[in-house]
Structures are given as structure tokens and as C-alpha cells.
Design an enzyme around this catalytic site. Structure first.
Site, PDB file in Angstrom:
ATOM      1  N   ASP A  91       2.007  -0.719   8.372  1.00 47.61           N
ATOM      2  CA  ASP A  91       2.555   0.649   8.332  1.00 47.61           C
ATOM      3  C   ASP A  91       3.315   0.782   7.011  1.00 47.61           C
ATOM      4  O   ASP A  91       3.117  -0.008   6.093  1.00 47.61           O
ATOM      5  CB  ASP A  91       3.454   0.906   9.557  1.00 47.61           C
ATOM      6  CG  ASP A  91       4.630  -0.060   9.620  1.00 47.61           C
ATOM      7  OD1 ASP A  91       5.242  -0.158  10.696  1.00 47.61           O
ATOM      8  OD2 ASP A  91       4.925  -0.735   8.606  1.00 47.61           O
TER       9      ASP A  91
ATOM     10  N   GLY B  78       6.185   0.024   6.107  1.00 46.50           N
ATOM     11  CA  GLY B  78       7.109  -1.054   5.705  1.00 46.50           C
ATOM     12  C   GLY B  78       6.355  -2.263   5.184  1.00 46.50           C
ATOM     13  O   GLY B  78       5.126  -2.253   5.078  1.00 46.50           O
TER      14      GLY B  78
ATOM     15  N   GLU C  37      -4.211 -19.361   9.800  1.00 51.62           N
ATOM     16  CA  GLU C  37      -4.498 -17.993   9.340  1.00 51.62           C
ATOM     17  C   GLU C  37      -6.002 -17.727   9.423  1.00 51.62           C
ATOM     18  O   GLU C  37      -6.445 -16.665   9.881  1.00 51.62           O
ATOM     19  CB  GLU C  37      -4.056 -17.800   7.891  1.00 51.62           C
ATOM     20  CG  GLU C  37      -2.561 -17.779   7.672  1.00 51.62           C
ATOM     21  CD  GLU C  37      -2.254 -17.686   6.209  1.00 51.62           C
ATOM     22  OE1 GLU C  37      -2.743 -16.752   5.551  1.00 51.62           O
ATOM     23  OE2 GLU C  37      -1.504 -18.550   5.725  1.00 51.62           O
TER      24      GLU C  37
ATOM     25  N   LEU D 283       0.846  -1.202   0.000  1.00 53.27           N
ATOM     26  CA  LEU D 283       0.000   0.000   0.000  1.00 53.27           C
ATOM     27  C   LEU D 283       0.879   1.249   0.000  1.00 53.27           C
ATOM     28  O   LEU D 283       1.879   1.317   0.718  1.00 53.27           O
ATOM     29  CB  LEU D 283      -0.901   0.006   1.247  1.00 53.27           C
ATOM     30  CG  LEU D 283      -1.958  -1.097   1.314  1.00 53.27           C
ATOM     31  CD1 LEU D 283      -2.735  -0.976   2.624  1.00 53.27           C
ATOM     32  CD2 LEU D 283      -2.908  -1.015   0.124  1.00 53.27           C
TER      33      LEU D 283
ATOM     34  N   HIS E 121      -0.024 -12.638   7.807  1.00 54.93           N
ATOM     35  CA  HIS E 121       1.194 -13.126   7.170  1.00 54.93           C
ATOM     36  C   HIS E 121       1.446 -14.555   7.636  1.00 54.93           C
ATOM     37  O   HIS E 121       1.339 -14.834   8.838  1.00 54.93           O
ATOM     38  CB  HIS E 121       2.386 -12.216   7.532  1.00 54.93           C
ATOM     39  CG  HIS E 121       3.673 -12.679   6.934  1.00 54.93           C
ATOM     40  ND1 HIS E 121       4.008 -12.434   5.604  1.00 54.93           N
ATOM     41  CD2 HIS E 121       4.693 -13.395   7.442  1.00 54.93           C
ATOM     42  CE1 HIS E 121       5.169 -12.999   5.350  1.00 54.93           C
ATOM     43  NE2 HIS E 121       5.625 -13.578   6.439  1.00 54.93           N
TER      44      HIS E 121
HETATM   45  C1  GRF Z   1      -1.567 -17.364   1.284  1.00 52.78           C
HETATM   46  O1  GRF Z   1      -0.198 -17.611   1.011  1.00 52.78           O
HETATM   47  C2  GRF Z   1      -1.693 -16.820   2.659  1.00 52.78           C
HETATM   48  O2  GRF Z   1      -0.716 -17.376   3.491  1.00 52.78           O
HETATM   49  C3  GRF Z   1      -1.419 -15.356   2.483  1.00 52.78           C
HETATM   50  O3  GRF Z   1      -1.904 -15.040   1.179  1.00 52.78           O
HETATM   51  C4  GRF Z   1      -1.966 -16.237   0.389  1.00 52.78           C
HETATM   52  C5  GRF Z   1      -3.312 -16.454  -0.236  1.00 52.78           C
HETATM   53  O4  GRF Z   1      -4.294 -16.425   0.735  1.00 52.78           O
HETATM   54  N1  GRF Z   1      -2.060 -14.588   3.510  1.00 52.78           N
HETATM   55  P1  GRF Z   1      -5.862 -16.493   0.281  1.00 52.78           P
HETATM   56  O5  GRF Z   1      -6.197 -17.944   0.114  1.00 52.78           O
HETATM   57  O6  GRF Z   1      -5.981 -15.729  -1.026  1.00 52.78           O
HETATM   58  O7  GRF Z   1      -6.612 -15.862   1.407  1.00 52.78           O
END
Ligand code: GRF
Length: 191
Positions: free
Chosen positions: A137, A139, A170, A84, A100
């Protein structure tokens, strides 16, 4: 809380959020739009199926306009593969979060995205990896950490098998992180 979700690919993190809003687990949150940096990604199909407005936007002015026109309170980067620009960070400081797929500050920053993260973890001989929700942020993957969860590396893991295991985590911590942030969202800047 109006949430704009930014995507670039398959959208499994987006899907997890859609499901959690629908199940009531993310009560008080509404996904007001999905903005993709690329055309034709499955994340946009997921949005359409859920009746959520989907847009493809590649420029910063367009992004700022779209975020404002849906009265965005929180920007969630979910598999968003662009950095961004400062005007966006400034306009939404403290209200942009990212997921992440590693335990930041390890294996993050420029060059560490998608499968590369997991290959680096394996190459580094790690026995534990994980996922991180953090504020965005200026970075790349450098903002304040909101939530982290460990994921074991199993013997014989490949980047693919590790990625799949981390992705499940995630999906869990992104919603938990949003819940946490929703309680303390700063007032909107001059919009
Ligand atoms: C994956 O590598 C995830 O680890 C990262 O973005 C990639 C795609 O995620 N956050 P998604 O299936 O498009 O949400």
C-alpha cells in the site's frame, strides 16, 4: 494471470518464480515482463535467459505504461528497491505484493532493506527471524500480510549467513503467496 515482476538486483526471487512457472508449480501464472529500476542487474540476464521481456524503467509514468501494455494482473516486487508512487498503488490496489526478509512488523519500513534487516535482527538479539509476503500500500512494508514463515537464527550467525538462510525461505513463500493471491484477485480497475 499476467505477472509483472519488479526487480533491482540479483533476481534470485525472480529466478525462483521462473523455475516454478516452468515446473508447473505456478500453473496459471505467466511472467509477462521483468521491470528493473536499474541497468545491468543480473535479474535482467535471468529474464533474458528465460525468454522473458526485460525493461529498465525509473519513472512512474513509464512504469504505469509498461504495466498496462503487458496487460498486468499482478505486480510482484522481488528485491525491488524503490517505493512505488501513489498512482501505481491506486491503479493496482490489492494486486501488488512484496517479499520482505523479516517477520513484519519487525525490522521493516524505511531503512530496513538487504543486509541491514538481518544485522538489525542480530543486534536485537532475536532467536527467530523469517520472511513475509504482503500486499503493498502507500507505506513501506505496511500492507496486509499474506504469508509469513519463520527462520531460525543460529549461534554465530552473521548478517550474511542469516540473509542466505532467510533468502531460501523467501523463494518458497513468494510462490506460495502468489498462488494464494491468484485465487482471489480483484477485478481489474478501469484499464
Ligand atoms: C534480498 O535482500 C531479499 O531479501 C529481498 O531483496 C534482496 C534481493 O533479492 N527481497 P533478489 O535476489 O534480487 O531476489
Amino acid at each position: 494471470v499476467n505477472i509483472s515482476v519488479l526487480v533491482s538486483g540479483g533476481g534470485t526471487n525472480l529466478q525462483a518464480l521462473i523455475d516454478k512457472v516452468e515446473s508447473g508449480e505456478l500453473a496459471g501464472a505467466e511472467i509477462v515482463q521483468v521491470i528493473s529500476s536499474r541497468e545491468g542487474v543480473f535479474a535482467l540476464e535471468r529474464a533474458a535467459k528465460a525468454g522473458i521481456k526485460g525493461k529498465v524503467i525509473k519513472d512512474t509514468d513509464g512504469l504505469l505504461k509498461a504495466l498496462a501494455e503487458e496487460d498486468t494482473d499482478l505486480v510482484v516486487l522481488a528485491g525491488y528497491m524503490k517505493v512505488l508512487e501513489p498512482p501505481v498503488i491506486d491503479a493496482y490496489r490489492g494486486r501488488i505484493i512484496n517479499i520482505h526478509p523479516s517477520l513484519i512488523p519487525k525490522y521493516c519500513g524505511k531503512g530496513f532493506y538487504g543486509k541491514r534487516v538481518h544485522q538489525a535482527v542480530l543486534d536485537g538479539g532475536e532467536t527467530v527471524s523469517g520472511a513475509t509476503v504482503h500486499f503493498v500500500d502507500e507505506g513501506v512494508d505496511t500492507g496486509e500480510i499474506i504469508l509469513q514463515r519463520e527462520v531460525p537464527v543460529e549461534p554465530g550467525d552473521t548478517a550474511e549467513t542469516l540473509a542466505a538462510r532467510v533468502l531460501k525461505t523467501e523463494h518458497v513463500i513468494l510462490a506460495e503467496g502468489i498462488k494464494k493471491v491468484m485465487e482471489t484477485l480483484p477485478e481489474k480497475g478501469g484499464q
